[in-house]
Design an enzyme around this catalytic site. Sequence first.
Site, PDB file in Angstrom:
ATOM      1  N   CYS A 160     -14.570  27.955  44.785  1.00 48.57           N
ATOM      2  CA  CYS A 160     -15.860  27.495  45.305  1.00 48.57           C
ATOM      3  C   CYS A 160     -17.060  27.998  44.510  1.00 48.57           C
ATOM      4  O   CYS A 160     -18.184  27.562  44.753  1.00 48.57           O
ATOM      5  CB  CYS A 160     -15.991  27.889  46.770  1.00 48.57           C
ATOM      6  N   HIS A 291     -24.210  31.152  50.615  1.00 48.96           N
ATOM      7  CA  HIS A 291     -22.937  30.427  50.535  1.00 48.96           C
ATOM      8  C   HIS A 291     -22.635  29.808  51.898  1.00 48.96           C
ATOM      9  O   HIS A 291     -22.253  28.649  51.977  1.00 48.96           O
ATOM     10  CB  HIS A 291     -21.826  31.374  50.098  1.00 48.96           C
ATOM     11  N   HIS A 325     -18.749  21.710  52.846  1.00 50.76           N
ATOM     12  CA  HIS A 325     -18.430  22.507  51.666  1.00 50.76           C
ATOM     13  C   HIS A 325     -17.879  21.589  50.582  1.00 50.76           C
ATOM     14  O   HIS A 325     -16.771  21.068  50.698  1.00 50.76           O
ATOM     15  CB  HIS A 325     -17.407  23.582  52.042  1.00 50.76           C
TER      16      HIS A 325
END
Length: 396
Positions: A160, A291, A325
Amino acid sequence: MDIFVTGLGCISPLGFNTEQNLARLRAEKDGLVRSEYLESAYKDKKFFGEVKMNTPTLLDQLDLADRKGLTRSDALAFAAFNEAVRHAQLKKEEIESVDTAFISASTVGGMCLTDELYRDANLNTDTSEYTESYNCAAHTLRIVEEYQLKGISNTINTACSSSANAVMMGMKLIRSGRVKRAVVGGVDSLAKYTVNGFNALQILSDDKCRPFDKGRDGLNLGEGAAYLVLESEEVCNDKVKFARVLGAGNTNDAYHTSSMSETADGVIACIQAALSDAGLTQDKVDYINAHGTGTQNNDQVELTGFRAVFEAIPPFSSTKSYTGHTLGAAGALEAIYSILGLMHNEIYPSLRVSELIDGFNAQPVATYTSNTEINTVLSNSYGFGGNCTSLLFGRP
């Protein structure tokens, strides 16, 4: 050496270009839906951040419908890359120059075609048009071929944090004098492979995600692509400059395959490394695009890191509450959102926050905020295996 952002390009659940994304951010309208295009048993059971166009139509709009073997990841990457180089007004000779690097990122790559990959790998079909489409770098190679790129190219997969690391690598290549400009970012599309994997980890929410809310219960997967054009001062003197790349930090806490250390070792280290790289003290950060996945572990750890680094935690939020995400695209997409906030002196909130996480006197920005002075933004991306990256941008 000063490095400037001169071009932005993105496609996401919020829209097909940067302007559409900005409008949805300001309107506090997320792009989380039941999937229309994903082939998955969970398409009607979970919320997804889905780009609202099917792949054939998207390829047709890009004038790529006649190309064989292009995946959804390829299509999304082409859309964002096209906008970024147009936005930066790069000439053909500049794009093709050996002084221009292309650093991209992906975690899914062509695995968005999960079933086709399975059949081909098990020799259940004749060789299909997608045989060369499955690897992580397929989209990079196709953009290199289409645009006749001759400079350094690379594809990063650090989960990620992948496209945040692409931004950092582009910055380092320019700083070292190896290139004068770099197109940096990444792409990921929704895929049965990732949906099943994250569901197996039991971190997919049945509802729309709630980053930094006490009642958060998981993330939503999303898709998209985002690229930034970075240029050295010597080649962009007369151009419009949208932001300055101040610094970056990357660390790895090496704690767990899919969780971060509860003591936030990686979070603390990467933020401090970015500040050191930029020559800034912690009090100079005006906003943090966190995040903020909406999982129990991530949000708790990230707040622990903020509390350790900052004497007073700056305003922060998570734009994953809009897009879900987007995995390998997240770092670059959220960097663009951070730069938009910097350009317009505004903050895009964490949506659906109703109750603070216990033990932290830290509340994310929960409503769209304009007319707030922002000079420096921090954008955080953390990946599986503990790979943590922080990017710092400032006014040009």
